[in-house]
Motif scaffolding. Structure first.
Motif, PDB file in Angstrom:
ATOM      1  N   ILE A  55      17.143 -43.347 -53.638  1.00 13.32           N
ATOM      2  CA  ILE A  55      16.088 -44.418 -53.452  1.00 13.32           C
ATOM      3  C   ILE A  55      16.270 -45.699 -52.540  1.00 13.32           C
ATOM      4  O   ILE A  55      17.631 -46.019 -52.420  1.00 13.32           O
ATOM      5  CB  ILE A  55      15.737 -45.032 -55.099  1.00 13.32           C
ATOM      6  CG1 ILE A  55      17.261 -45.787 -55.476  1.00 13.32           C
ATOM      7  CG2 ILE A  55      15.262 -44.135 -55.993  1.00 13.32           C
ATOM      8  CD1 ILE A  55      16.918 -46.489 -56.867  1.00 13.32           C
ATOM      9  N   VAL A  56      15.280 -46.073 -52.056  1.00 16.98           N
ATOM     10  CA  VAL A  56      15.439 -47.335 -51.051  1.00 16.98           C
ATOM     11  C   VAL A  56      14.242 -48.216 -51.352  1.00 16.98           C
ATOM     12  O   VAL A  56      13.012 -47.765 -51.992  1.00 16.98           O
ATOM     13  CB  VAL A  56      15.354 -46.809 -49.630  1.00 16.98           C
ATOM     14  CG1 VAL A  56      16.711 -46.294 -49.237  1.00 16.98           C
ATOM     15  CG2 VAL A  56      14.475 -46.209 -49.135  1.00 16.98           C
ATOM     16  N   ARG A  63      31.037 -40.153 -44.243  1.00 18.82           N
ATOM     17  CA  ARG A  63      31.570 -40.869 -45.197  1.00 18.82           C
ATOM     18  C   ARG A  63      30.821 -41.931 -45.318  1.00 18.82           C
ATOM     19  O   ARG A  63      30.066 -42.589 -44.371  1.00 18.82           O
ATOM     20  CB  ARG A  63      33.118 -41.375 -44.976  1.00 18.82           C
ATOM     21  CG  ARG A  63      33.499 -42.161 -46.120  1.00 18.82           C
ATOM     22  CD  ARG A  63      34.767 -42.784 -45.684  1.00 18.82           C
ATOM     23  NE  ARG A  63      35.257 -43.696 -46.646  1.00 18.82           N
ATOM     24  CZ  ARG A  63      36.498 -44.112 -46.624  1.00 18.82           C
ATOM     25  NH1 ARG A  63      37.478 -44.076 -45.593  1.00 18.82           N
ATOM     26  NH2 ARG A  63      37.225 -45.047 -47.691  1.00 18.82           N
ATOM     27  N   ARG A  64      30.200 -42.424 -46.730  1.00 18.05           N
ATOM     28  CA  ARG A  64      29.230 -43.474 -47.035  1.00 18.05           C
ATOM     29  C   ARG A  64      30.092 -44.632 -47.286  1.00 18.05           C
ATOM     30  O   ARG A  64      31.333 -44.702 -47.732  1.00 18.05           O
ATOM     31  CB  ARG A  64      28.409 -43.046 -47.915  1.00 18.05           C
ATOM     32  CG  ARG A  64      28.945 -42.938 -49.408  1.00 18.05           C
ATOM     33  CD  ARG A  64      28.066 -42.540 -50.443  1.00 18.05           C
ATOM     34  NE  ARG A  64      28.556 -42.375 -51.951  1.00 18.05           N
ATOM     35  CZ  ARG A  64      27.916 -42.590 -52.833  1.00 18.05           C
ATOM     36  NH1 ARG A  64      26.726 -43.062 -52.839  1.00 18.05           N
ATOM     37  NH2 ARG A  64      28.701 -42.454 -54.178  1.00 18.05           N
ATOM     38  N   SER A 106      17.170 -55.301 -52.049  1.00 19.19           N
ATOM     39  CA  SER A 106      18.233 -55.524 -51.292  1.00 19.19           C
ATOM     40  C   SER A 106      17.900 -53.989 -50.149  1.00 19.19           C
ATOM     41  O   SER A 106      16.866 -53.366 -50.341  1.00 19.19           O
ATOM     42  CB  SER A 106      19.568 -54.997 -51.849  1.00 19.19           C
ATOM     43  OG  SER A 106      19.761 -53.626 -52.401  1.00 19.19           O
ATOM     44  N   ARG A 107      18.982 -53.927 -49.394  1.00 16.15           N
ATOM     45  CA  ARG A 107      18.854 -52.877 -48.316  1.00 16.15           C
ATOM     46  C   ARG A 107      19.923 -51.699 -48.657  1.00 16.15           C
ATOM     47  O   ARG A 107      19.949 -50.767 -47.927  1.00 16.15           O
ATOM     48  CB  ARG A 107      19.452 -53.249 -46.967  1.00 16.15           C
ATOM     49  CG  ARG A 107      20.806 -53.977 -46.798  1.00 16.15           C
ATOM     50  CD  ARG A 107      20.957 -54.767 -45.610  1.00 16.15           C
ATOM     51  NE  ARG A 107      22.423 -55.386 -45.487  1.00 16.15           N
ATOM     52  CZ  ARG A 107      23.428 -54.836 -45.003  1.00 16.15           C
ATOM     53  NH1 ARG A 107      23.081 -53.505 -44.474  1.00 16.15           N
ATOM     54  NH2 ARG A 107      24.651 -55.096 -45.079  1.00 16.15           N
ATOM     55  N   HIS A 111      23.708 -46.614 -43.966  1.00 13.59           N
ATOM     56  CA  HIS A 111      23.059 -47.785 -44.860  1.00 13.59           C
ATOM     57  C   HIS A 111      24.073 -47.818 -46.038  1.00 13.59           C
ATOM     58  O   HIS A 111      24.768 -46.845 -46.542  1.00 13.59           O
ATOM     59  CB  HIS A 111      21.833 -47.392 -45.542  1.00 13.59           C
ATOM     60  CG  HIS A 111      20.706 -47.304 -44.438  1.00 13.59           C
ATOM     61  ND1 HIS A 111      19.848 -48.169 -43.870  1.00 13.59           N
ATOM     62  CD2 HIS A 111      20.448 -46.246 -43.839  1.00 13.59           C
ATOM     63  CE1 HIS A 111      18.870 -47.627 -43.037  1.00 13.59           C
ATOM     64  NE2 HIS A 111      19.353 -46.288 -42.894  1.00 13.59           N
ATOM     65  N   PRO A 112      24.481 -48.894 -46.477  1.00 15.42           N
ATOM     66  CA  PRO A 112      25.236 -49.299 -47.551  1.00 15.42           C
ATOM     67  C   PRO A 112      24.666 -48.553 -48.902  1.00 15.42           C
ATOM     68  O   PRO A 112      23.522 -48.587 -48.909  1.00 15.42           O
ATOM     69  CB  PRO A 112      25.218 -50.865 -47.559  1.00 15.42           C
ATOM     70  CG  PRO A 112      24.141 -51.133 -47.095  1.00 15.42           C
ATOM     71  CD  PRO A 112      23.672 -50.319 -46.059  1.00 15.42           C
ATOM     72  N   HIS A 113      25.366 -48.444 -49.679  1.00 14.77           N
ATOM     73  CA  HIS A 113      25.095 -47.728 -51.190  1.00 14.77           C
ATOM     74  C   HIS A 113      25.468 -48.467 -52.293  1.00 14.77           C
ATOM     75  O   HIS A 113      26.397 -49.115 -52.114  1.00 14.77           O
ATOM     76  CB  HIS A 113      25.561 -46.322 -51.247  1.00 14.77           C
ATOM     77  CG  HIS A 113      25.328 -45.118 -50.242  1.00 14.77           C
ATOM     78  ND1 HIS A 113      24.681 -44.114 -50.682  1.00 14.77           N
ATOM     79  CD2 HIS A 113      24.894 -45.162 -48.894  1.00 14.77           C
ATOM     80  CE1 HIS A 113      24.251 -43.267 -49.785  1.00 14.77           C
ATOM     81  NE2 HIS A 113      24.339 -44.132 -48.687  1.00 14.77           N
ATOM     82  N   VAL A 114      24.859 -48.329 -53.242  1.00 17.64           N
ATOM     83  CA  VAL A 114      25.167 -48.892 -54.454  1.00 17.64           C
ATOM     84  C   VAL A 114      25.449 -47.578 -55.495  1.00 17.64           C
ATOM     85  O   VAL A 114      24.561 -46.625 -55.546  1.00 17.64           O
ATOM     86  CB  VAL A 114      23.880 -49.880 -55.123  1.00 17.64           C
ATOM     87  CG1 VAL A 114      22.629 -49.198 -55.441  1.00 17.64           C
ATOM     88  CG2 VAL A 114      24.390 -50.194 -56.662  1.00 17.64           C
TER      89      VAL A 114
END
Length: 302
Positions: free
Chosen positions: A172-173, A218-219, A238-239, A193-196
């Protein structure tokens, strides 16, 4: 002479621990307030503990009472199952509260279905959903939780389980994210992109990381939150990129302003299961609730 405990006294104890009030417990049990007060006095003598003590304008249970409450609830459930095992129940006449342990990411999409299916047949039933916190089966054994809904395997021999449905994780984004324009972004694009990460145990790694490593990628995990529902809220403002159950993304994506997409990786599907303790197999009310929940999701297994 020591005061003797019987089932009627234990029912009063159970009501007092649920309501924290002699007056409300009396109403629940259809007793007079003086009779409930006398029962509390007998409980205090029998258990050698105040049970309830004054706290401001209300009353609060003692630590002993809180420790004892799940065991009393379990005894009452067993007694009810023994007495009514061969008796049919009328769902419309049920007056009972069931405690269901569930992760809020699953609850966000499942609770509505369960509540509506139950309320339509048994308006006197209350479903009390509590968060997981721990997956320990002890809560099922001691009666503090009636049912558990989640991805646990129920390996203990005294725990029964039944499948509800299978779930897959999707990305999801935020709707205006550049990544949201891709119906199926590549793994390399995901890593830009940064991940949560959604993990109740605070883990930053998951099945996706193993796939990425195999591909030489690698994320960057920028944040770790306890549940998928919180991850969806964070992504919406957020992004970040998140991984959540597809049901959650489909149901709440439009309202939260997020888009979901299939992850180009063979991530394992999650089987959501219903679990309960074996002592409640024959309890008519519990069996009715299990059948109602399983019936509501029967089409998911077709």
């Amino acid at each position: 002479m020591a005061e003797q405990l019987d089932l009627n006294l234990l029912r009063v104890f159970d009501a007092l621990l649920q309501d924290h009030s002699v007056t409300v417990a009396a109403e629940r049990l259809h007793l007079s307030i003086p009779a409930t007060s006398r029962a509390l006095s007998r409980l205090r003598r029998a258990m050698n503990d105040p049970i309830l003590v004054r706290a401001g304008r209300g009353m609060t249970p003692t630590p002993f009472a809180l420790r004892t409450a799940p065991r009393v609830r379990s005894l009452l459930d067993e007694a009810s199952a023994l007495i009514s095992a061969e008796r049919d129940i009328a769902a419309a006449d049920l007056q009972r509260t069931f405690t269901i342990r569930i992760n809020d990411g699953v609850a966000a999409t499942l609770a509505t279905t369960v509540v509506e299916a139950t309320a339509a047949l048994a308006p006197g039933v209350i479903l009390r959903f509590v968060t997981e916190g721990t997956e320990s089966v002890e809560a099922l054994r001691d009666g503090s939780v009636d049912l558990d809904i989640g991805a646990g395997d129920g390996a203990a021999p005294d725990i029964r389980t039944a499948p509800l449905y299978r779930e897959r994780l999707v990305g999801i984004v935020r709707a205006d994210s550049p990544l949201g324009r891709h119906r199926r972004p590549t793994l390399a694009q995901l890593c830009r992109h940064p991940h949560v990460s959604a993990s109740r145990r605070g883990r930053t790694r998951g099945p996706l990381d193993e796939v990425l490593e195999a591909a030489g990628l690698r994320r960057q995990v920028a944040a770790v939150v306890p549940t998928s529902a919180v991850a969806a809220l964070l992504v919406s403002s957020s992004r970040y990129v998140g991984l959540v159950p597809q049901r959650l993304a489909e149901q709440y994506g439009p309202a939260l302003g997020i888009r979901w997409f299939a992850v180009p990786a063979p991530l394992p599907a999650v089987e959501v299961r219903l679990s309960w303790h074996a002592r409640l197999d024959t309890d008519p009310a519990q069996r009715w609730l299990r059948d109602t929940i399983l019936g509501a999701f029967a089409k998911e297994l077709d």
